[in-house]
Design a protein around this motif. Structure first.
Motif, PDB file in Angstrom:
ATOM      1  N   LEU A  51      24.542  -9.847  -7.954  1.00 57.54           N
ATOM      2  CA  LEU A  51      23.610  -8.786  -7.547  1.00 57.54           C
ATOM      3  C   LEU A  51      24.308  -7.471  -7.194  1.00 57.54           C
ATOM      4  O   LEU A  51      23.849  -6.408  -7.611  1.00 57.54           O
ATOM      5  N   PHE A 100      17.728  -0.985   2.516  1.00 56.47           N
ATOM      6  CA  PHE A 100      17.948  -2.413   2.311  1.00 56.47           C
ATOM      7  C   PHE A 100      19.380  -2.669   1.838  1.00 56.47           C
ATOM      8  O   PHE A 100      19.789  -3.800   1.665  1.00 56.47           O
ATOM      9  N   ASN A 101      20.121  -1.599   1.576  1.00 55.32           N
ATOM     10  CA  ASN A 101      21.530  -1.745   1.199  1.00 55.32           C
ATOM     11  C   ASN A 101      22.418  -1.769   2.440  1.00 55.32           C
ATOM     12  O   ASN A 101      23.636  -1.820   2.316  1.00 55.32           O
ATOM     13  N   MET A 147      14.969 -11.296   2.703  1.00 52.67           N
ATOM     14  CA  MET A 147      16.218 -11.455   1.972  1.00 52.67           C
ATOM     15  C   MET A 147      15.990 -11.264   0.465  1.00 52.67           C
ATOM     16  O   MET A 147      16.639 -11.890  -0.369  1.00 52.67           O
ATOM     17  N   ALA A 164      23.112  -0.016 -11.723  1.00 53.90           N
ATOM     18  CA  ALA A 164      21.874   0.768 -11.724  1.00 53.90           C
ATOM     19  C   ALA A 164      22.094   2.150 -11.122  1.00 53.90           C
ATOM     20  O   ALA A 164      21.337   3.074 -11.386  1.00 53.90           O
ATOM     21  N   SER A 209      19.634  -6.697  -0.112  1.00 57.22           N
ATOM     22  CA  SER A 209      18.821  -7.803   0.408  1.00 57.22           C
ATOM     23  C   SER A 209      18.727  -7.774   1.922  1.00 57.22           C
ATOM     24  O   SER A 209      18.393  -8.767   2.552  1.00 57.22           O
ATOM     25  N   ARG A 244      23.452  -3.970  -8.958  1.00 61.93           N
ATOM     26  CA  ARG A 244      23.010  -2.812  -8.177  1.00 61.93           C
ATOM     27  C   ARG A 244      23.870  -1.613  -8.524  1.00 61.93           C
ATOM     28  O   ARG A 244      23.360  -0.518  -8.771  1.00 61.93           O
ATOM     29  N   ARG A 264      27.899  -4.575   2.209  1.00 57.97           N
ATOM     30  CA  ARG A 264      26.664  -4.521   2.995  1.00 57.97           C
ATOM     31  C   ARG A 264      25.366  -4.851   2.237  1.00 57.97           C
ATOM     32  O   ARG A 264      24.522  -5.556   2.784  1.00 57.97           O
ATOM     33  N   PRO A 265      25.182  -4.335   1.022  1.00 61.47           N
ATOM     34  CA  PRO A 265      23.846  -4.503   0.434  1.00 61.47           C
ATOM     35  C   PRO A 265      23.356  -5.953   0.347  1.00 61.47           C
ATOM     36  O   PRO A 265      22.173  -6.204   0.460  1.00 61.47           O
ATOM     37  N   TYR A 266      24.251  -6.903   0.149  1.00 61.96           N
ATOM     38  CA  TYR A 266      23.800  -8.292   0.049  1.00 61.96           C
ATOM     39  C   TYR A 266      24.543  -9.198   1.022  1.00 61.96           C
ATOM     40  O   TYR A 266      24.618 -10.402   0.833  1.00 61.96           O
ATOM     41  N   GLN A 267      25.117  -8.600   2.066  1.00 61.66           N
ATOM     42  CA  GLN A 267      25.939  -9.392   2.976  1.00 61.66           C
ATOM     43  C   GLN A 267      25.183 -10.546   3.613  1.00 61.66           C
ATOM     44  O   GLN A 267      25.777 -11.565   3.945  1.00 61.66           O
ATOM     45  N   ASN A 268      23.864 -10.395   3.794  1.00 63.07           N
ATOM     46  CA  ASN A 268      23.124 -11.454   4.500  1.00 63.07           C
ATOM     47  C   ASN A 268      23.028 -12.761   3.708  1.00 63.07           C
ATOM     48  O   ASN A 268      22.571 -13.760   4.221  1.00 63.07           O
ATOM     49  N   HIS A 269      23.483 -12.753   2.471  1.00 63.17           N
ATOM     50  CA  HIS A 269      23.589 -14.027   1.766  1.00 63.17           C
ATOM     51  C   HIS A 269      24.762 -14.853   2.320  1.00 63.17           C
ATOM     52  O   HIS A 269      24.865 -16.039   2.057  1.00 63.17           O
ATOM     53  N   HIS A 316      28.962  -0.534  -1.219  1.00 63.73           N
ATOM     54  CA  HIS A 316      28.361  -1.095  -2.429  1.00 63.73           C
ATOM     55  C   HIS A 316      28.553  -2.596  -2.585  1.00 63.73           C
ATOM     56  O   HIS A 316      27.765  -3.246  -3.256  1.00 63.73           O
TER      57      HIS A 316
END
Lengths: 530, 358
Positions: free
Chosen positions: B135, A157-158, A111, B142, A106, B139, B75-80, B72
């Motif tokens: 998520l 994006f990762n 996001m 996948a 994201s 990820r 970082r990939p969704y850290q901005n949440h 894995h």
């Protein structure tokens, strides 16, 4: 694997663009200077982190940044209200397929959970904060963007930093116009040939090239030369001088091998053929190239060759995403209006974004030139050829030049005003329409009520119901005598003159248009050309 | 259906590194993530892979635990949770920012912008998983079909919570480790403290009970002869006995004491690798290696310089005398194929071992 969406900020003419692509063919149509090529360039930059086929970090210059943004930045510092240094951002949202699962995350401006690539060019805060602070210390002296303190950040994006190898998709940019010298041509052709070769073939080529260099050393004559040179030790240097092929890494096969066509080096073949070959090579590429970016394929090609190339593109590109910019109505017509992306520098729409009846209308148009025209900086919509001529004349009288010279298109749309207004509304285009009131101004105005509120749209319809058409309007403001003189007629009353003019619409309009004498222009047309 | 996930508890010298590499590289080309705790472990993996298969097969990715976490699960969704990119880890040990509330994300997790505390990395990962409704796990599913984690006994703190998320995922997981050798922990979080080190087995058993995995014991040793296996097992009563597969017989096999005055002669005769507890033990001839650092190594013979608790144990044979560093002792003892000798003062009286004199 395809690009679903590109978000671009501050890159050249694209201050803020957000474009969605279809997974097959995309034909980008837009006005000159709307940034079609820039869009392609930005997409390629994000896919490869390359500018002019060199690593982007070496090619940074202030003009990569949107000049309005830079001007605002400079002004803010000059005025003592400093803004943060602007940054370029290019984000490519990819379709969610297994091969790009790793790029999913994201870390993007929306996001959104999607696979994608993000490239930003921003101040290197980690290493250059001090220098930057020194640069802006005297706000009055700031006169451009200090790109020497900028860095290129290329990530998925990762959140993981990318290398050219970590991008699991192959893309090819075909931009014939950019080839200006032999070096670029070589590099360009090789890049495509390299994409064309399978991995094994590429390895074989590299191996045999290295082998050839080794063989060179084994050659008796070279041995003799080196033995002789060895005897000169002390003359030139204390060390032993010898000759060998360049084995440094930059001397890979790419620098020593060149594709030939009928034994002529490809770089020396005619530009047109070269271009066609490159495109076809890229398309035939063994390891599927999943994305093609093609700039104006019509360049350098004769009509017949263009025809062949287009058929080739249309048939061979199943399963690949093709993004093409073009100025050619021929390319547009041939590849189909369904694939057209109308681009205004900020966003792009397809016919599917329009009301169904409007979509059908444009699909039925015999040529799609009109589609292209609407995307001009400004356009004036009129009913038919006679209106067009009068509007042209009105424009010249008002501005001293023909509309086209000012980038204004005058388009005859018969009665399909709404179709064009639909597009104009979607793309925030500047459009004026002028039409007859047909004796009922209120009813006619009501037809376009929906559009009247749009900032860029002007509906010009005269209120006087007694002046139901252009001819009546012209007689009313110019008077019978003047028109009789200009048309070389001698009608005794307005009704007769009007019916003559109405029956010979186009001829009269042409005569008036060509007449050196100025015409008094009815207000609603005056308004449209203002 | 029983869970396809397994935890393999392997004794020292069972060849688990070789096995794990083989399982990852051969037989299946399912996308596989192979994770080990340290950079050294990673290097050993890639060395083995190059030796056995010529290269790391393209379907296998090798990572250290921390890279694995960042790449894995952070970082990939850290901005949440937190916007500046998590660039790296602050490897300072101990519990970080103890009096900061978890809602103060910046100060709770980070020592400076983008530098995350060691004990908070997997906590951050778990927080992101929770916030995004899984998520990062989706990820990961996948990308990979299989996940192998070596040295699983070292995982601690929120690592275990993350592992539980993974055990519940579609990814087929194999954890390999030896709780008897748990000398490190990945972090010092207070979370899951009761499962630290040897007691991690309790957690493994809970998971097995919950149907998340099955535990298998790998009780053979390719390396040590039976006498050494038996001696090493003394430190971990209650676990399955180790069976030696090393049937080589030499003129000097077994576990012995060597008196200090006899050390020089012993060294001349057998050339053993000296091992010491730590560098505070001065005056050791040769090139001694610390117990902990010898993990993963194999020697023909070793000469162990015991630290005080070990000396006491050698005297009494009582496990409670051996002190807290049992995993390190276990590692030191199991390094060798044929013989282990402990250096003791002259006329040392042992309840469990014979003295060897030249």
């Amino acid at each position: 694997m395809t690009i679903e969406r590109a978000i671009i900020k501050n890159y050249r003419t694209l201050r803020s663009a957000d474009v969605r692509f279809s997974d097959a063919l995309n034909i980008i149509v837009g006005d000159n200077e709307s940034g079609k090529s820039t869009l392609l360039e930005a997409v390629n930059l994000a896919l490869r982190c390359q500018l002019n086929r060199r690593p982007a970090a070496y090619e940074l210059h202030p003009y990569l940044f949107n000049n309005e943004v830079v001007a605002e930045y400079v002004k803010s510092h000059n005025d003592g209200k400093p803004q943060p240094p602007p940054e370029i951002l290019i984000e490519l949202f990819l379709s969610d397929t297994p091969e790009v699962a790793e790029l999913k995350g994201s870390i993007n401006s929306k996001m959104a959970d999607a696979p994608g690539i993000s490239l930003s060019i921003q101040l290197d805060e980690e290493h250059c904060a001090e220098q930057y602070n020194a640069y802006i210390a005297d706000g009055k002296a700031v006169n451009s963007l200090p790109v020497e303190y900028y860095t290129v950040i290329w990530r998925g994006f990762n959140g993981t930093t990318l290398t050219s190898r970590s991008i699991p998709l192959k893309s090819a940019l075909i931009d014939p116009a950019a080839i200006s010298n032999t070096y670029a041509a070589n590099k360009y052709v090789l890049e495509i040939v390299r994409d064309y070769l399978t991995k094994t073939q590429a390895v074989d080529l590299a191996l045999s090239y290295r082998h050839m260099r080794d063989e060179f050393l084994k050659d008796e004559r070279i041995k003799a030369i080196n033995a002789d040179l060895a005897g000169k030790q002390g003359d030139v240097s204390d060390k032993i001088l010898s000759m060998a092929m360049d084995t440094t890494t930059r001397a890979s096969w790419e620098t020593g091998v060149l594709p030939h066509l009928d034994d002529v080096p490809l770089t020396l073949v005619g530009k047109g053929e070269q271009n066609a070959i490159k495109i076809k090579l890229a398309i035939a590429s063994e390891e599927e190239c999943s994305i093609f970016l093609m700039e104006e394929p019509e360049n350098h090609l004769s009509h017949a060759n263009l025809n062949k190339l287009i058929s080739h593109l249309a048939s061979k590109c199943e399963g690949t995403q093709l993004i093409i910019t073009t100025h050619s109505s021929f390319v547009l017509n041939k590849l189909g209006v369904d694939s057209v992306l109308m681009f205004n520098g900020e966003t792009a729409i397809t016919l599917n974004d329009l009301p169904p009846s409007t979509k059908t209308y444009f699909k039925r148009l015999p040529g799609h030139d009109t589609l292209r025209k609407i995307l001009a900086t400004r356009s004036i919509l009129v009913e038919g050829p006679s209106d067009e001529l009068i509007v042209q004349k009105a424009y010249r009288q008002a501005h001293g030049c023909m509309p086209l010279d000012a980038g204004v298109e005058v388009i005859s749309v018969s009665l399909a005003f709404k179709r064009f207004l639909d597009i104009a509304r979607k793309l925030n285009l500047t459009v004026a329409m002028a039409r007859d009131n047909d004796g009922n101004a209120a009813a006619k105005k009501a037809l376009y009520e929906d559009y009247a509120g749009e900032a860029g749209i002007r509906i010009c319809i005269d209120d006087d119901d007694t002046l139901r058409n252009l001819e009546r309007q012209l007689i009313a403001v110019n008077g019978r005598d003047k028109l009789n003189r200009m048309l070389g007629t001698h009608y005794a009353n307005d009704d007769e003159l009007s019916s003559y003019m109405t029956n010979n619409k186009t001829d009269c309009a042409l005569t008036l248009f060509e007449c050196t004498e100025d015409l008094v222009i009815p207000d609603y047309i005056q308004d449209a050309v203002a | 259906m029983p869970s396809p996930d397994t935890i393999i508890l392997a004794s020292a010298g069972s060849g688990k590194t070789t096995d794990i590499i083989g399982a990852a590289c051969v037989g299946s080309t399912d996308r596989t993530s192979l994770v080990t705790y340290t950079i050294n472990g990673r290097a050993e993996f890639s060395k083995k892979a190059y030796e056995q298969f010529g290269a790391i097969p393209p379907h296998v990715t090798l990572n250290t635990w921390y890279t694995f976490l960042l790449q894995h699960f952070v970082r990939p969704y850290q901005n949440h949770l937190y916007t500046p990119r998590v660039a790296g880890i602050n490897f300072k040990r101990g519990q970080s920012a103890r009096y900061v509330k978890a809602t103060d994300v910046e100060r709770f997790y980070f020592s400076s912008p983008g530098r995350i505390y060691l004990d908070k990395v997997s906590k951050f990962a778990c927080a992101v998983i929770e916030k995004t409704d899984g998520l990062p796990i989706k990820r990961f599913e996948a990308i990979y079909e299989r996940l192998f984690i070596d040295e699983a006994q070292d995982l601690s703190g929120y690592d275990l919570d993350l592992l539980e998320y993974l055990l519940r995922s579609n990814v087929r997981i194999t954890l390999v480790g030896d709780h008897r050798q748990s000398t490190y922990t990945t972090n010092d979080s207070a979370r899951n403290k009761k499962y630290a080190r040897v007691r991690i087995v309790d957690k493994f058993e809970q998971w097995e009970k919950a149907g998340l995995c099955t535990i298998t014991y790998q009780t053979h040793s390719h390396r040590c002869i039976q006498a050494i296996c038996d001696f090493a097992d003394l430190f971990h009563p209650g676990f399955p006995k180790t069976e030696s597969l090393n049937k080589t017989v030499t003129d000097h096999d077994g576990v012995f004491l060597v008196e200090k005055s006899n050390v020089q002669a012993y060294r001349d005769a057998f050339n053993p690798q000296p091992l010491r507890y730590n560098r505070a033990q001065l005056g050791i001839p040769g090139r001694p290696i610390n117990y902990g650092a010898s993990k993963g190594m194999t020697f023909e013979r070793t000469l162990i310089y015991p630290h005080t608790p070990l000396k006491k144990f050698l005297k009494t044979g009582k496990l409670e005398d051996a002190g807290k560093e049992i995993p390190k002792i276990y590692i030191a003892v199991t390094r060798t194929k044929q013989s282990v000798a402990f250096v003791v003062p002259d006329r040392f009286d042992s309840a469990i071992l014979p003295t060897f004199r030249i």
